[in-house]
Design an enzyme around this catalytic site. Structure first.
Site, PDB file in Angstrom:
ATOM      1  N   SER A 147       1.105  -3.282 -29.302  1.00  0.00           N
ATOM      2  CA  SER A 147       0.375  -3.171 -28.040  1.00  0.00           C
ATOM      3  C   SER A 147      -0.077  -1.726 -27.816  1.00  0.00           C
ATOM      4  O   SER A 147      -0.806  -1.176 -28.642  1.00  0.00           O
ATOM      5  CB  SER A 147       1.260  -3.684 -26.898  1.00  0.00           C
ATOM      6  OG  SER A 147       0.503  -3.892 -25.730  1.00  0.00           O
ATOM      7  N   GLU A 238      -4.290 -14.354 -26.730  1.00  0.00           N
ATOM      8  CA  GLU A 238      -4.107 -13.115 -25.976  1.00  0.00           C
ATOM      9  C   GLU A 238      -5.448 -12.446 -25.715  1.00  0.00           C
ATOM     10  O   GLU A 238      -6.390 -12.533 -26.511  1.00  0.00           O
ATOM     11  CB  GLU A 238      -3.153 -12.170 -26.678  1.00  0.00           C
ATOM     12  CG  GLU A 238      -3.519 -11.736 -28.079  1.00  0.00           C
ATOM     13  CD  GLU A 238      -2.555 -10.655 -28.582  1.00  0.00           C
ATOM     14  OE1 GLU A 238      -2.434  -9.611 -27.912  1.00  0.00           O
ATOM     15  OE2 GLU A 238      -1.924 -10.867 -29.628  1.00  0.00           O
ATOM     16  N   HIS A 268       0.810 -12.476 -27.273  1.00  0.00           N
ATOM     17  CA  HIS A 268       0.899 -11.024 -27.366  1.00  0.00           C
ATOM     18  C   HIS A 268       2.277 -10.580 -27.878  1.00  0.00           C
ATOM     19  O   HIS A 268       3.305 -10.922 -27.295  1.00  0.00           O
ATOM     20  CB  HIS A 268       0.624 -10.422 -25.995  1.00  0.00           C
ATOM     21  CG  HIS A 268       0.544  -8.931 -25.967  1.00  0.00           C
ATOM     22  ND1 HIS A 268      -0.459  -8.230 -26.600  1.00  0.00           N
ATOM     23  CD2 HIS A 268       1.344  -7.992 -25.391  1.00  0.00           C
ATOM     24  CE1 HIS A 268      -0.285  -6.937 -26.403  1.00  0.00           C
ATOM     25  NE2 HIS A 268       0.805  -6.756 -25.682  1.00  0.00           N
TER      26      HIS A 268
END
Length: 297
Positions: A147, A238, A268
């Site tokens: 991320s 996502e 995610h």
């Protein structure tokens, strides 16, 4: 069959117990506390050893599994640059240590809003410099992250290259957040984890006075040439799917060795479920294979 049921259950858990807390109205300190508790469900394999350390003057957590190999993985955790820590990511670092046979060093880099850009990047660079001073061959250093940590991974490699420093042997990013301007967010039929309004807030807090299209904030707008071999993993469910695809397209267009893996029906940073969900475990095994393929010797 059991794995299909497990996927369904985990998706529902993320949607009902995680996603509601990633809301812009909830104060960041409370989110940090809640997410830290939620990550307890991401369990490292038995036999992992965790130790506190400093690297390049940055506090960090070292994860070992078995005998240490000749290299090291610098792991940059996710959390929108505002939440998360090495402790929340013990599940990922533990399973990655087991898969690749190298110690994993996860720096506790500074977070926004207390410390906006470039604090996280400066800390990541300091940790990398520390590994070099500790005698690691840069070809035997891999940098990985999820991320925000995925975007930070790419930004770090760009900064090292531009500064004339030796770049790591490989990069691996999971659900990378590489466009904080959110110009082309994906719209999946379902998004079990992220809310667009929350990442909008996180982006504002991290960017501070800088524009979100700054290439070291949003690497998809930067020069990606001359970077180490790059593995990108992303789920189809996502809003950051386009980030991963655009990063892969740009890196490939600029001459980089790039591999994009899209995992259908996953969400995610699904890799947090390694050890439970077979496809998550397999994904981290792919990361380990990528690291092994591009190490020295």
């Amino acid at each position: 069959m059991l794995q299909t049921v497990l996927e369904t259950g985990l998706r529902q858990t993320m949607s009902r117990l995680i996603r509601p807390w990633l809301h812009p109205a909830i104060p960041v300190p409370l989110q940090r506390s809640i997410v830290a508790q939620a990550y307890r469900s991401s369990v490292p394999p038995r036999g992992c050893r965790f130790s506190k350390m400093t690297v390049g003057g940055i506090r960090a957590t070292r994860t070992d599994f078995g005998d240490a190999g000749p290299g090291v993985v610098l792991y940059l955790h996710g959390g929108g640059y505002i939440i998360g820590s090495p402790s929340t990511h013990r599940g990922i670092t533990g399973h990655l240590a087991k898969a690749c046979g190298w110690p994993i060093i996860a720096p506790d880099y500074r977070l926004a809003p207390e410390h906006p850009f470039p604090a996280a990047l400066d800390d990541a660079e300091a940790a990398y410099d520390g590994l070099l001073r500790d005698g690691y061959n840069p070809e035997n250093i891999a940098v990985a992250g999820d991320s925000a940590g995925g975007g930070l991974t790419v930004a770090l490699a760009m900064k090292l290259r531009d500064g004339g420093k030796p770049v790591p042997g490989s990069l691996a990013v999971m659900s990378p957040w590489v466009d904080l301007s959110h110009q082309r967010l994906y719209s999946p039929e379902r998004e079990p984890v992220l809310q667009a309004r929350w990442i909008d807030k996180a982006a504002r807090l991290y960017c501070g006075s800088e524009a979100p299209i700054h290439p070291l904030i949003s690497p998809v707008f930067g020069d990606l040439s001359g970077l180490p071999p790059l593995l990108i993993q992303v789920g189809s469910e996502e809003i950051l799917l386009n980030d991963a695809q655009r990063l892969a397209e740009a890196a490939t267009r600029q001459g980089n060795e790039t591999t994009l893996e899209i995992f259908n029906s996953l969400w995610h940073v699904f890799q947090v479920h390694a050890g439970q969900l077979d496809r998550a475990t397999d994904a981290l095994n792919d990361v380990a294979a990528h690291i092994s393929q591009h190490r020295a010797g």
